[in-house]
Design an enzyme around this catalytic site. Sequence first.
Site, PDB file in Angstrom:
ATOM      1  N   ASP A 141       0.843  -1.203   0.000  1.00 18.36           N
ATOM      2  CA  ASP A 141       0.000   0.000   0.000  1.00 18.36           C
ATOM      3  C   ASP A 141       0.877   1.252   0.000  1.00 18.36           C
ATOM      4  OD1 ASP A 141      -2.379   1.423  -0.064  1.00 18.36           O
ATOM      5  OD2 ASP A 141      -2.610   1.448   2.117  1.00 18.36           O
ATOM      6  N   LYS A 143       2.066   4.700  -1.104  1.00 12.81           N
ATOM      7  CA  LYS A 143       1.465   5.899  -1.693  1.00 12.81           C
ATOM      8  C   LYS A 143       1.977   7.097  -0.891  1.00 12.81           C
ATOM      9  CE  LYS A 143      -2.675   5.105   1.139  1.00 12.81           C
ATOM     10  NZ  LYS A 143      -4.127   4.885   1.136  1.00 12.81           N
ATOM     11  N   ASN A 146       1.332   7.535   2.825  1.00 14.51           N
ATOM     12  CA  ASN A 146       2.012   6.640   3.764  1.00 14.51           C
ATOM     13  C   ASN A 146       3.511   6.919   3.843  1.00 14.51           C
ATOM     14  OD1 ASN A 146      -0.309   5.323   4.531  1.00 14.51           O
ATOM     15  ND2 ASN A 146      -0.082   3.676   3.037  1.00 14.51           N
ATOM     16  N   ASP A 159       2.598   2.818   7.969  1.00 13.82           N
ATOM     17  CA  ASP A 159       1.351   2.098   7.699  1.00 13.82           C
ATOM     18  C   ASP A 159       1.591   0.742   7.034  1.00 13.82           C
ATOM     19  OD1 ASP A 159      -1.250   1.340   7.502  1.00 13.82           O
ATOM     20  OD2 ASP A 159      -1.959   3.147   6.514  1.00 13.82           O
ATOM     21  N   THR A 181      -4.363   0.971  -2.676  1.00 13.35           N
ATOM     22  CA  THR A 181      -5.149   2.118  -3.119  1.00 13.35           C
ATOM     23  C   THR A 181      -5.231   2.081  -4.638  1.00 13.35           C
ATOM     24  OG1 THR A 181      -4.344   3.351  -1.199  1.00 13.35           O
ATOM     25  CG2 THR A 181      -5.296   4.630  -3.003  1.00 13.35           C
TER      26      THR A 181
END
Length: 437
Positions: A141, A143, A146, A159, A181
């Site tokens: 994840d 991005k 994070n 995260d 995401t």
Amino acid sequence: MMEKMSTTDQSSNILHGKYELGRLLGHGTFAKVYHSRNIKTGKSVAMKVVDKEKVIRIGMMEQIKREISVMKMVTHPNIVELHEVMASRSKIYFAMELVRGGELFSKISKGKLREDVARAYFQQLISAVDFCHSRGVYHRDLKPENLLLDENGNLKVTDFGLTAFSEHLKTDGLLHTTCGTPAYVAPEVIGKKGYDGAKADIWSCGVILYVLLAGFLPFQDDNVVAMYKKIYRGDFRCPPWFSSESRKLITKLLDPNPKTRITIEKLMETSWFKKSLPRTIKSQDIEGGNVDADEEIVLKGKESETLNAFHIISLSEGFDLSPLFEEKKREERQELRFATTKSASSVIMKLEEVAKAGKFSVRKSESSVRLQGQETGRKGKLAIEAEIFSMAPSFLMVEVKKNGGDTLEYNQFCNKELRPALKDILWTSPSDNLTPA
């Protein structure tokens, strides 16, 4: 895994008699993050407070446990550090490194970054991701939301709730859980046919680099299905201000075919990535190795450091003040020290012999030797550093410590290989021998 704690003192906001909760820094669906202070040390931390009941109700307890496991396992300058985890009947508390600079996302929201600035953030991101992958951990994840920045502008990955371990691979060697995401997810993840976690993370890194340089996403559409189709096809265009080198690299990162997509190893060899490589990442590369077992690189270094009286007192077991500042038990320490009347070159030669016998590559200076294991152990490759200090013209002290890998494997190596090999050059007194520091 979690330390059970007494009920929080609501009137004074004191957790477990140890942390004082301060102002709210942010919140999500299941957690709130507070500025907190360790009462004993005065150090500020970020306290993530998770509502246990909500997490259990929607079946996310396994995800929370996974996040704890990962953050305890990965310690890296570009990864948010987890200090400890506590729990009450209704809450789970994560005491984490306080990163004061905010999200990288807030910088991008103001527009594109200069190429050299974007590259510096990207280099740190890749350093962290490569470290995770070397330990069989895939973020899944990645991005800008994070990616946090500290007060010095250094990037910190956070995260790890959607992280997967290498042991989560199915019999085909692939991961099968769709997560992440949408705008940053690799096409093979969407396809639900199984995917390589490392290749999926690399795709997300490619999207992040594009966003840093462009100020907007490579794959955009109000309709999610239409956006997924663009991702499947790798249908994007680079803005005219992208340099030819960055354009070429992003095309390799956002290759919709994971089999031909660039790997982290190849990425780190590109001239664009190597340009203006930060000193911290260079030093990590030195410690990390990536050299052949027989390769020998001589690093520029100073002569053996001379110890003064304060150094010697601090190294003496009787004057060891470290228990006042750390919680590690003595037997868990990852250093050992010994004295010798031999020359520094003799010590280095001995360590090189040990390295060759144990399949380690060697990097050395006049006052230190770094051994990098070639075989991947339980927690990556074993990395060991020996520093040589001059206590008198003909009397040296050598400190050996673990820089990477598993502590148990390090201790076994010291006991079975290092100690026996060094016995010929060891100086001993009736009360002193090669003992863990």
